[in-house]
Design an enzyme around this catalytic site. Structure first.
Site, PDB file in Angstrom:
ATOM      1  N   SER A  72       0.816  -1.218   0.000  1.00 42.80           N
ATOM      2  CA  SER A  72       0.000   0.000   0.000  1.00 42.80           C
ATOM      3  C   SER A  72       0.846   1.263   0.000  1.00 42.80           C
ATOM      4  CB  SER A  72      -0.911   0.005   1.231  1.00 42.80           C
ATOM      5  OG  SER A  72      -1.629   1.207   1.294  1.00 42.80           O
ATOM      6  N   ASP A 127      12.007 -13.901   1.377  1.00 43.99           N
ATOM      7  CA  ASP A 127      13.370 -13.358   1.264  1.00 43.99           C
ATOM      8  C   ASP A 127      14.252 -13.682   2.477  1.00 43.99           C
ATOM      9  OD1 ASP A 127      12.372 -12.288  -1.044  1.00 43.99           O
ATOM     10  OD2 ASP A 127      12.090 -10.280  -0.231  1.00 43.99           O
ATOM     11  N   ARG A 154      18.239 -29.320 -13.980  1.00 51.35           N
ATOM     12  CA  ARG A 154      19.449 -30.157 -14.082  1.00 51.35           C
ATOM     13  C   ARG A 154      19.216 -31.307 -15.082  1.00 51.35           C
ATOM     14  NH1 ARG A 154      24.004 -30.779 -11.212  1.00 51.35           N
ATOM     15  NH2 ARG A 154      23.311 -29.340  -9.605  1.00 51.35           N
TER      16      ARG A 154
HETATM   17  O1  F6P Z   1       9.576  -9.825  -1.092  1.00 48.48           O
HETATM   18  C1  F6P Z   1       9.171 -10.969  -1.758  1.00 48.48           C
HETATM   19  C2  F6P Z   1       9.433 -10.854  -3.227  1.00 48.48           C
HETATM   20  O2  F6P Z   1       8.966 -12.033  -3.855  1.00 48.48           O
HETATM   21  C3  F6P Z   1      10.889 -10.569  -3.616  1.00 48.48           C
HETATM   22  O3  F6P Z   1      11.689 -11.723  -3.561  1.00 48.48           O
HETATM   23  C4  F6P Z   1      10.721 -10.008  -4.994  1.00 48.48           C
HETATM   24  O4  F6P Z   1      11.800  -9.190  -5.359  1.00 48.48           O
HETATM   25  C5  F6P Z   1       9.444  -9.208  -4.866  1.00 48.48           C
HETATM   26  O5  F6P Z   1       8.728  -9.772  -3.770  1.00 48.48           O
HETATM   27  C6  F6P Z   1       8.561  -9.233  -6.071  1.00 48.48           C
HETATM   28  O6  F6P Z   1       7.523  -8.351  -5.829  1.00 48.48           O
HETATM   29  P1  F6P Z   1       6.184  -8.308  -6.658  1.00 48.48           P
HETATM   30  O7  F6P Z   1       5.381  -9.540  -6.294  1.00 48.48           O
HETATM   31  O8  F6P Z   1       5.514  -7.063  -6.207  1.00 48.48           O
HETATM   32  O9  F6P Z   1       6.560  -8.338  -8.098  1.00 48.48           O
END
Ligand code: F6P
Length: 323
Positions: A72, A127, A154
């Site tokens: 938000s 993350d 792989r």
């Molecule tokens: O924070 C979680 C995450 O999946 C990150 O790893 C990634 O960079 C980001 O969110 C992607 O964000 P969005 O879903 O807004 O594209």
């Protein structure tokens, strides 16, 4: 008393088990649980509903979040935070449980300081980049999804004598990429925390190719921005037929693993106990060395998460930084 739950930022597997436990525990304690849909956006717009056992039956095994999430921008503005507070007041909600990351927790702290709404944050992001906690909800599921994808890649890489560069999510944090590289037996790992030395990597890989290696998996964390560079290097310097796979949002999907289901329960158990005891006004539930603690938002949000040295060391050879 009304207690609301909401998800903010990137969704993470384990949110649904956490939501289920939240509703069950609130009801068993005689509290009134509320869903706040779509994170702070839904709070501003009054998308709020009293939650019942029925709402949470059959959700435990599902990925994502049944109450939806959002990032938000409006919540950064005071007038919308005021609107959100009015919506909470309408439903008699005095406390909040928020599943999300640092950005969401910081926003909540401002909200708490302005309106006195008590809250507990639960680290939930694939993350794994939140300070003071060794674990964030959703990480185990994401790692398993990545592991499965890398096993599949792989298969085709080894059938074609190819190099694959696989870009892994994590924002500025290389945790997902590092653990995935180690546990999938990748040949190269590039993460922001360690950097990389292409010369050392070339010397090592050329030797391995001479001795019979005929495919390469290179894991690159998105935070390095080095995906194309590594692919070009594999093509031009190591003369490999090279492909790039960006795993993308697949990494956010999947049914929560057993670990994420259990952690969802445990994070909420500790968070609600703290919130209901009345001793804690605001804080984040953190997990360290097998135990749960509550830390203040300021403490968590003002420090940067660091991957532990032992883990970084294990990946040293894959970055070429250590030989
Ligand atoms: O924070 C979680 C995450 O999946 C990150 O790893 C990634 O960079 C980001 O969110 C992607 O964000 P969005 O879903 O807004 O594209």
């Amino acid at each position: 008393m009304g207690i609301g739950i909401l998800c903010s930022g990137g969704d993470a597997a384990g949110m649904n088990p956490a939501i289920r436990y939240f509703v069950d525990k609130c009801i068993s304690k005689g509290e009134e649980p509320y869903f706040i849909y779509s994170g702070f956006e839904g709070m501003i717009d009054g998308k709020i509903k009293r939650a019942t056992h029925k709402d949470v039956s059959g959700i435990l095994y599902k990925g994502g979040t049944i109450i939806k999430s959002s990032r938000s921008k409006r919540f950064l503005e005071k007038k919308y935070r005021e609107q959100a507070y009015e919506q909470l007041k309408k439903h008699g909600i005095e406390k909040l449980v928020v599943l999300g990351g640092n950005g969401s927790f910081k926003g909540l702290k401002v909200f708490h300081d302005e309106f006195g709404v008590k809250f507990i944050g639960i680290p939930a992001t694939i993350d794994n980049d939140i300070y003071a906690t060794e674990y964030c909800l959703g990480v185990d599921t994401a790692l398993n999804v990545i592991r499965m994808s890398l096993d599949y890649i792989r298969d085709t890489a080894s059938s074609f004598r190819r190099a694959f560069v696989i870009e892994i999510m994590g924002r500025e944090c290389g945790y997902l990429a590092l653990v995935s590289a180690l546990t999938s037996g990748a040949e190269v790992c590039v993460i922001p925390e360690l950097g990389y030395n292409l010369n050392n990597l070339r010397i090592r890989l050329e030797k391995e190719i001479k001795e019979g290696r005929d495919y390469i998996l290179a894991i690159v964390a998105e935070g390095t921005g080095a995906t194309n560079e590594i692919a070009e290097w594999l093509k031009n310097d190591l003369h490999m037929d090279t492909r790039i796979t960006i795993l993308g949002h697949i990494q956010r999907g999947g049914n929560p693993t057993v670990y994420d289901r259990l952690m969802g329960y445990e994070f909420v158990e500790h968070g609600l106990e703290a919130l209901l005891s009345g001793k804690v006004e605001e804080g984040v539930v953190v997990f360290r060395k097998g135990e749960f603690f509550i830390e203040s938002i300021d403490y968590v949000a003002s420090h940067q998460y660091k991957i532990k040295d032992e883990l970084l060391k294990l990946a040293g050879k894959l970055t070429g930084v250590y030989v």
